[in-house]
Design a protein around this motif. Sequence first.
Motif, PDB file in Angstrom:
ATOM      1  N   ASN A   1      -1.645 -22.715   7.190  1.00  0.00           N
ATOM      2  CA  ASN A   1      -0.669 -21.705   7.618  1.00  0.00           C
ATOM      3  C   ASN A   1      -0.281 -20.766   6.487  1.00  0.00           C
ATOM      4  O   ASN A   1       0.405 -19.757   6.738  1.00  0.00           O
ATOM      5  CB  ASN A   1       0.592 -22.377   8.164  1.00  0.00           C
ATOM      6  N   ASN A   2      -0.694 -21.080   5.272  1.00  0.00           N
ATOM      7  CA  ASN A   2      -0.337 -20.221   4.150  1.00  0.00           C
ATOM      8  C   ASN A   2      -0.902 -18.821   4.363  1.00  0.00           C
ATOM      9  O   ASN A   2      -2.073 -18.635   4.674  1.00  0.00           O
ATOM     10  CB  ASN A   2      -0.879 -20.798   2.839  1.00  0.00           C
ATOM     11  N   GLY A   3      -0.022 -17.814   4.219  1.00  0.00           N
ATOM     12  CA  GLY A   3      -0.451 -16.432   4.390  1.00  0.00           C
ATOM     13  C   GLY A   3      -0.491 -15.968   5.828  1.00  0.00           C
ATOM     14  O   GLY A   3      -0.869 -14.823   6.097  1.00  0.00           O
ATOM     15  N   GLN A   4      -0.089 -16.803   6.777  1.00  0.00           N
ATOM     16  CA  GLN A   4      -0.076 -16.398   8.182  1.00  0.00           C
ATOM     17  C   GLN A   4       1.272 -15.784   8.556  1.00  0.00           C
ATOM     18  O   GLN A   4       2.285 -15.976   7.881  1.00  0.00           O
ATOM     19  CB  GLN A   4      -0.380 -17.594   9.087  1.00  0.00           C
ATOM     20  N   LEU A   5       1.275 -15.048   9.680  1.00  0.00           N
ATOM     21  CA  LEU A   5       2.491 -14.429  10.193  1.00  0.00           C
ATOM     22  C   LEU A   5       3.181 -15.348  11.196  1.00  0.00           C
ATOM     23  O   LEU A   5       2.519 -15.897  12.090  1.00  0.00           O
ATOM     24  CB  LEU A   5       2.172 -13.107  10.883  1.00  0.00           C
ATOM     25  N   ILE A   6       4.498 -15.504  11.015  1.00  0.00           N
ATOM     26  CA  ILE A   6       5.280 -16.180  12.025  1.00  0.00           C
ATOM     27  C   ILE A   6       6.126 -15.114  12.717  1.00  0.00           C
ATOM     28  O   ILE A   6       6.745 -14.277  12.056  1.00  0.00           O
ATOM     29  CB  ILE A   6       6.151 -17.301  11.432  1.00  0.00           C
ATOM     30  N   THR A   7       6.119 -15.121  14.041  1.00  0.00           N
ATOM     31  CA  THR A   7       6.719 -14.038  14.814  1.00  0.00           C
ATOM     32  C   THR A   7       7.648 -14.602  15.874  1.00  0.00           C
ATOM     33  O   THR A   7       7.304 -15.575  16.559  1.00  0.00           O
ATOM     34  CB  THR A   7       5.627 -13.197  15.498  1.00  0.00           C
ATOM     35  N   CYS A   8       8.847 -13.976  16.010  1.00  0.00           N
ATOM     36  CA  CYS A   8       9.741 -14.291  17.129  1.00  0.00           C
ATOM     37  C   CYS A   8       9.822 -13.065  18.027  1.00  0.00           C
ATOM     38  O   CYS A   8       9.910 -11.927  17.552  1.00  0.00           O
ATOM     39  CB  CYS A   8      11.127 -14.708  16.628  1.00  0.00           C
ATOM     40  N   VAL A   9       9.781 -13.278  19.330  1.00  0.00           N
ATOM     41  CA  VAL A   9       9.759 -12.191  20.314  1.00  0.00           C
ATOM     42  C   VAL A   9      10.875 -12.416  21.321  1.00  0.00           C
ATOM     43  O   VAL A   9      10.937 -13.479  21.967  1.00  0.00           O
ATOM     44  CB  VAL A   9       8.403 -12.121  21.041  1.00  0.00           C
ATOM     45  N   ALA A  10      11.767 -11.415  21.486  1.00  0.00           N
ATOM     46  CA  ALA A  10      12.850 -11.481  22.475  1.00  0.00           C
ATOM     47  C   ALA A  10      12.512 -10.543  23.630  1.00  0.00           C
ATOM     48  O   ALA A  10      12.133  -9.379  23.419  1.00  0.00           O
ATOM     49  CB  ALA A  10      14.174 -11.081  21.839  1.00  0.00           C
ATOM     50  N   SER A  11      12.651 -11.032  24.856  1.00  0.00           N
ATOM     51  CA  SER A  11      12.297 -10.216  26.024  1.00  0.00           C
ATOM     52  C   SER A  11      13.202 -10.572  27.203  1.00  0.00           C
ATOM     53  O   SER A  11      13.768 -11.676  27.268  1.00  0.00           O
ATOM     54  CB  SER A  11      10.826 -10.433  26.403  1.00  0.00           C
ATOM     55  N   ASN A  12      13.354  -9.625  28.131  1.00  0.00           N
ATOM     56  CA  ASN A  12      14.051  -9.857  29.408  1.00  0.00           C
ATOM     57  C   ASN A  12      13.458  -8.930  30.447  1.00  0.00           C
ATOM     58  O   ASN A  12      12.419  -8.294  30.215  1.00  0.00           O
ATOM     59  CB  ASN A  12      15.561  -9.700  29.246  1.00  0.00           C
ATOM     60  N   GLU A  13      14.132  -8.773  31.590  1.00  0.00           N
ATOM     61  CA  GLU A  13      13.557  -7.968  32.666  1.00  0.00           C
ATOM     62  C   GLU A  13      13.512  -6.489  32.323  1.00  0.00           C
ATOM     63  O   GLU A  13      12.738  -5.737  32.914  1.00  0.00           O
ATOM     64  CB  GLU A  13      14.365  -8.168  33.948  1.00  0.00           C
ATOM     65  N   ALA A  14      14.330  -6.063  31.354  1.00  0.00           N
ATOM     66  CA  ALA A  14      14.279  -4.672  30.921  1.00  0.00           C
ATOM     67  C   ALA A  14      13.108  -4.412  29.984  1.00  0.00           C
ATOM     68  O   ALA A  14      12.703  -3.268  29.793  1.00  0.00           O
ATOM     69  CB  ALA A  14      15.598  -4.282  30.254  1.00  0.00           C
ATOM     70  N   ASP A  15      12.601  -5.471  29.373  1.00  0.00           N
ATOM     71  CA  ASP A  15      11.484  -5.341  28.432  1.00  0.00           C
ATOM     72  C   ASP A  15      10.627  -6.594  28.534  1.00  0.00           C
ATOM     73  O   ASP A  15      10.850  -7.585  27.840  1.00  0.00           O
ATOM     74  CB  ASP A  15      12.020  -5.156  27.014  1.00  0.00           C
ATOM     75  N   HIS A  16       9.660  -6.537  29.408  1.00  0.00           N
ATOM     76  CA  HIS A  16       8.808  -7.711  29.633  1.00  0.00           C
ATOM     77  C   HIS A  16       7.909  -7.991  28.426  1.00  0.00           C
ATOM     78  O   HIS A  16       7.555  -9.144  28.168  1.00  0.00           O
ATOM     79  CB  HIS A  16       7.956  -7.514  30.884  1.00  0.00           C
ATOM     80  N   ILE A  17       7.537  -6.952  27.718  1.00  0.00           N
ATOM     81  CA  ILE A  17       6.707  -7.161  26.526  1.00  0.00           C
ATOM     82  C   ILE A  17       7.538  -7.764  25.414  1.00  0.00           C
ATOM     83  O   ILE A  17       7.112  -8.665  24.701  1.00  0.00           O
ATOM     84  CB  ILE A  17       6.070  -5.835  26.082  1.00  0.00           C
ATOM     85  N   GLY A  18       8.760  -7.294  25.269  1.00  0.00           N
ATOM     86  CA  GLY A  18       9.672  -7.836  24.283  1.00  0.00           C
ATOM     87  C   GLY A  18       9.637  -7.084  22.968  1.00  0.00           C
ATOM     88  O   GLY A  18       8.745  -6.271  22.701  1.00  0.00           O
ATOM     89  N   ILE A  19      10.593  -7.393  22.157  1.00  0.00           N
ATOM     90  CA  ILE A  19      10.692  -6.815  20.829  1.00  0.00           C
ATOM     91  C   ILE A  19      10.621  -7.953  19.826  1.00  0.00           C
ATOM     92  O   ILE A  19      11.163  -9.036  20.061  1.00  0.00           O
ATOM     93  CB  ILE A  19      11.987  -5.989  20.694  1.00  0.00           C
TER      94      ILE A  19
END
Length: 560
Positions: free
Chosen positions: A175-193
């Motif tokens: 996992n060294n050097g990898q990206l960890i990502t959190c994504v928040a989404s709801n019905e207004a934004d199905h893709i999320g931010i």
Amino acid sequence: MFISIEQIDNLELLNKTINNRLKGVDGKNFQIQCEAKGGRPPPFLTIKVRNQDVAQGNQSVVHTIKTIPRYFDNATVECVAKNSDLNKSLLTEAYIYLSLKPLAPVFDRDSVILKETESLKISCTSTGSRPAALFNWFMEDKNITFYSTQTFAYEVTTDTWTITSVLTYTVVRQNNGQLITCVASNEADHIGISDSQWIQVQFSPKIYVSNMTFNQLEKLRVISCNASGNPSNYTYYQWKHTSVNGKLIREMKGKRNGKLELPLSDTDNSYQDNGIYVCKAGNGIQDKDGIIEQTGYGFVTINAQPVFMPNIKDVNKSTMHGEIGRAVELTVKVYSIPMYKSVTWFRGINKELQIIPSQKYSLSETSAIVKGLFYDKEIDLDGFILTLKVNNLTTDDFTTYIIQLDNNIISPAEYAVTLKLSGNSGNHQDSSIPAVVGSIFGSLALIIVGSVIIIALRKTGCNLKKKPDSKPKAESDIHFYQNQQFATRENREPKYEGLNLKPDCQDQHTTYDSLNSHQSAVMHNGINNESKMGGGKSKFNIDESHGQYVNQGGDYLNVM
């Protein structure tokens, strides 16, 4: 506030809810439609948003706000209808209510640095969502949301939600050097931010030592130790040189960059650099077992001339012994990398005769563990035992024998073995002579014993009873000629069971026809004949360590 006008029956903002909301979605197109019913002439309509005129028309008016921004949330919308003849107006109003996208999540730390042995615990928080957003977590493209939990907090003043998600995850060095990502989404934004961070995983190094092959004559011989860890600042420790069986031969100091240059040695001794080379290094990070110093190993092969092992006691004999009329096996033990291509035996100090397999000579080879000295350490080597068997020895056979091995490295290697006549052999030229002489003396001894008995009987003139057998000799009481392949006469007291004597002792002509004389077996030409002494068989082999004939039954042949 409503103004009653007779000419207008009704004024309405379409899609308005019972609580005066016009629903829309943050970032989507938002449509406002106002319609008047009744009235002549038709009423003139005006739509206002946030107290600004945005649309006008007769009877029915539509206004579209493209990709409505979130700041329009809770804005007032008015629709005004006027009757030009009466100069009166009618008003209806509502407010905009949007489904709001979550705002960009924020990590609880600026950098993610941890050791491989530690568990990653990190959180993401997003505010301003309506309805409440949900989080998803990713390590590169792998969804790891399963390892997270979420908490929700409602903000009354803004009618929005704040969501915090906590991830607890066991990382590995990959996992060294990898990206960890959190994504928040709801019905207004199905893709999320989303938001992402690089992970830095610190881990102890893996150690790799390159396998190397060198030629006997090479001067510069370098072995590389390659460490792979994080951080990449390494400390290298002493190298260890071991046999292929793991026995320590020596320790050596390498360079700071992890390279080891093998010391120069005599070309004839370069084979001693064969073996396993162990490198040890560390970067200050413990592994899962709490160990800082990590090890790796590689094989070093020295292509060199075959080596005979004369420098360890009893490994190879330069002098061996044999006896005339017998066979002898000349054995040598050898270590060869690469394996020899040819084996040639010669007879004579100057190799006057090349030996060819025949009834006189036979050659054999066997894979075996042989002893060798590597830098004064006695170790086991994967080697070979080469044997020359010389049958029916004659005086001319007691000379020097030379074995020559060639593995196409530089020049062939040679080893000389001198065959000498055994010191116990005397001047016997024929191995059957002792047996014949023994047989003659044995017969004479029986005649003498018989004569003594007759004389004694005549003198005594009494009854002679049968005398019981003397106590039988144990096997250990039987003596043999050393290095002779035949057994001697059994050493026992005379027996009287078969002697025919009358009770009154008056028969002066007693015969000896029934006298049992026990004959012993003789071994001819190397063939084992069963001995009447004990019914056993004598077996003889070459002891590879001493080069002498040994009775496998445990008795050395001993001259009486």
